[in-house]
Design a protein around this motif. Structure first.
Motif, PDB file in Angstrom:
ATOM      1  N   GLY A   9      58.313  34.249  21.232  1.00 33.23           N
ATOM      2  CA  GLY A   9      57.377  34.862  20.707  1.00 33.23           C
ATOM      3  C   GLY A   9      57.275  35.311  19.158  1.00 33.23           C
ATOM      4  N   TYR A  30      55.548  40.654  19.720  1.00 36.85           N
ATOM      5  CA  TYR A  30      54.807  40.136  20.770  1.00 36.85           C
ATOM      6  C   TYR A  30      55.803  38.862  21.337  1.00 36.85           C
ATOM      7  CZ  TYR A  30      51.207  41.867  17.830  1.00 36.85           C
ATOM      8  OH  TYR A  30      50.576  42.734  17.020  1.00 36.85           O
ATOM      9  N   SER A  32      57.268  36.278  24.217  1.00 34.10           N
ATOM     10  CA  SER A  32      56.641  35.292  25.203  1.00 34.10           C
ATOM     11  C   SER A  32      57.948  34.406  25.278  1.00 34.10           C
ATOM     12  CB  SER A  32      55.516  34.377  24.522  1.00 34.10           C
ATOM     13  OG  SER A  32      55.076  33.305  25.464  1.00 34.10           O
ATOM     14  N   TYR A  33      57.988  33.693  26.563  1.00 29.99           N
ATOM     15  CA  TYR A  33      58.998  33.000  26.952  1.00 29.99           C
ATOM     16  C   TYR A  33      58.708  31.681  27.536  1.00 29.99           C
ATOM     17  CZ  TYR A  33      60.982  37.598  26.565  1.00 29.99           C
ATOM     18  OH  TYR A  33      61.222  39.119  26.335  1.00 29.99           O
ATOM     19  N   ASP A  44      53.695  34.463  29.600  1.00 28.56           N
ATOM     20  CA  ASP A  44      52.520  35.454  28.799  1.00 28.56           C
ATOM     21  C   ASP A  44      52.368  34.709  27.587  1.00 28.56           C
ATOM     22  OD1 ASP A  44      52.335  38.028  30.592  1.00 28.56           O
ATOM     23  OD2 ASP A  44      54.258  37.893  30.377  1.00 28.56           O
ATOM     24  N   SER A  45      51.239  35.352  26.866  1.00 26.20           N
ATOM     25  CA  SER A  45      50.847  34.897  25.617  1.00 26.20           C
ATOM     26  C   SER A  45      51.132  36.111  24.760  1.00 26.20           C
ATOM     27  CB  SER A  45      49.449  34.314  25.624  1.00 26.20           C
ATOM     28  OG  SER A  45      48.466  35.449  25.512  1.00 26.20           O
ATOM     29  N   VAL A  46      50.450  36.117  23.377  1.00 29.14           N
ATOM     30  CA  VAL A  46      50.754  36.940  22.326  1.00 29.14           C
ATOM     31  C   VAL A  46      49.262  37.513  21.854  1.00 29.14           C
ATOM     32  CG1 VAL A  46      52.908  36.124  21.922  1.00 29.14           C
ATOM     33  CG2 VAL A  46      50.784  35.083  20.694  1.00 29.14           C
ATOM     34  N   TRP A  54      52.497  31.072  17.613  1.00 33.94           N
ATOM     35  CA  TRP A  54      52.712  31.287  18.976  1.00 33.94           C
ATOM     36  C   TRP A  54      52.834  29.792  19.233  1.00 33.94           C
ATOM     37  CZ3 TRP A  54      49.549  30.918  23.525  1.00 33.94           C
ATOM     38  CH2 TRP A  54      50.389  31.068  24.760  1.00 33.94           C
ATOM     39  N   HIS A  79      48.912  40.781  24.638  1.00 30.57           N
ATOM     40  CA  HIS A  79      49.756  39.838  25.387  1.00 30.57           C
ATOM     41  C   HIS A  79      48.791  38.613  25.897  1.00 30.57           C
ATOM     42  CE1 HIS A  79      52.849  42.588  25.091  1.00 30.57           C
ATOM     43  NE2 HIS A  79      52.274  43.460  25.697  1.00 30.57           N
ATOM     44  N   LEU A 213      57.957  42.483  27.015  1.00 30.10           N
ATOM     45  CA  LEU A 213      56.919  42.054  26.271  1.00 30.10           C
ATOM     46  C   LEU A 213      56.925  42.792  24.770  1.00 30.10           C
ATOM     47  CD1 LEU A 213      54.016  41.682  28.644  1.00 30.10           C
ATOM     48  CD2 LEU A 213      55.389  39.803  27.640  1.00 30.10           C
TER      49      LEU A 213
END
Length: 381
Positions: A9, A30, A32-33, A44-46, A54, A79, A213
């Motif tokens: 993130g 934000y 993310s993993y 997820d994204s950002v 990212w 996200h 998140l």
């Protein structure tokens, strides 16, 4: 996080208003993993504000590998805002979401980008990555209708979407609870029933870490965080005490409010003073839910209610304020009527007790109104 699960993130230190309304003096993260196994899954994204950072974090974590899945738990743009750039860069990655996810995804980008790459999941379904298995649980209205959370059973991680999140970047030195409370009660607070539903699902899982998140990954004393969420989502007061919320034009109403606050402090009552003309309404909302009692002190204005108090009370009703005791102090030079206006806003809410006496001031405190103020202070103790 672990050898197989990496954080990719980004911190946003430049954001001033979250959702264009909530002040974030310490920014926001934000989260993310990426899960590295036989198959690679991105969680997820950002926000588009940090897309390039990212994607660079992701590329570094992948070490030359290609992602197999992008799991979309929540479609809010902070996200999902980098999904389009991701799909363009990794055209062979499958997109994992539920039916409502894909209905929304088509509103944010062209359908050909994802239409032939959909992996639709439903409640309780699983996705095998190798040693790691992802199971999906729907969490509608926590706090959008398409939200789902994901449980990874090997390392016992709950990817909790917006649940258990907080304001503030990951490198800020601050306690979790204050900004988590402000985040929950202003962002998710209306949806207590739905949060209770998610907590019931989570109770059946063996959770060792919670990866939200926004904010830090929670790894210790998870009962503390879950208990707070149970309190907040059932609209119970967190502590006994009094919020003194004040909206004063020229300072005379504020003088009366400060008298209440100071007397309560002197009596060792747990109390907080909020000047609604100076402090963020999101903090006032958080404190109103924190305490079991509240005193609203406001002026009459143009035959109605002074706007900072009117705005605050409507924020409370929008977040389902309930199960508390409320007192009123009004002021007006020729026709004080703020108390009635305040009560009318709050009357539709559940399980509110309106306390007596109502203190009515004409311009400044005098012998009569001072005596009423002291009477109210005694009731509040």
């Amino acid at each position: 996080m672990t050898e197989a699960i990496k954080y990719i993130g980004c911190d946003d230190k430049d954001l001033d208003l979250f959702e264009s309304q909530y002040e974030v003096p310490n920014g926001v993260s934000y989260n993310s993993y990426v899960i590295l196994d036989d198959k690679v899954a991105i969680m997820d994204s950002v926000d588009p504000r940090v897309t390039d950072e990212w994607l660079a974090n992701l590329e570094g974590a992948l070490g030359g590998r290609k992602p197999d899945y992008l799991v979309v738990q929540h479609m809010e743009p902070d996200h999902s805002g980098s999904i389009k750039a991701f799909l363009e860069k990794y055209p062979e990655t499958a997109v994992v979401g539920n039916a409502k996810t894909f209905a929304m995804l088509g509103q944010f980008m062209e359908a050909p980008l994802f239409e032939n790459r959909k992996h639709v999941v439903a409640e309780g379904e699983s996705l095998e990555l190798g040693k790691h298995t992802l199971s999906f649980y729907m969490a509608p209205m926590v706090h959008w209708p398409e939200v789902m959370v994901t449980y990874e059973s090997t390392e016992k991680v709950l990817f909790s979407a917006d649940a258990f999140g907080k304001f503030g970047t990951l490198d800020v030195d601050e306690t979790w609870i204050d900004e988590a409370r402000r985040y929950y009660l202003n962002i998710v607070g209306k949806y207590g029933v739905q949060v209770q539903g998610l907590l019931k699902k989570a109770a059946a899982l063996d959770i060792k870490e919670i990866a939200p998140l926004h904010g830090p990954v929670l790894t210790e004393n998870l009962e503390y965080y879950i208990d707070l969420y149970n309190t907040w989502s059932t609209y119970k007061p967190e502590v006994e005490g009094v919020l003194v919320a004040c909206a004063s034009i020229h300072g005379n109403t504020k003088n009366a409010a400060l008298k209440i606050w100071e007397h309560l402090k002197d009596a060792d009552v747990n109390t907080t003073f909020i000047d609604l003309t100076r402090e963020p309404v999101s903090e006032a909302v958080a404190q109103a839910f924190r305490f079991d009692k509240m005193v609203c002190c406001a002026c009459t204005y143009d035959g109605g209610l002074f706007p900072p108090m009117d705005d605050f009370l409507h924020h409370l009703t929008a977040k389902a304020y309930q199960n508390r005791k409320v007192a009123f102090v009004e002021n007006g030079t020729w026709a004080p009527q703020a108390a009635g206006k305040m009560k009318a806003i709050l009357e539709p809410m559940k399980n509110l007790e309106f306390m007596e006496p109502v203190v009515s001031i004409k311009s400044t405190l005098n012998t009569e109104s001072e005596a009423k103020l002291q009477e109210l202070i005694e009731v509040l103790k």
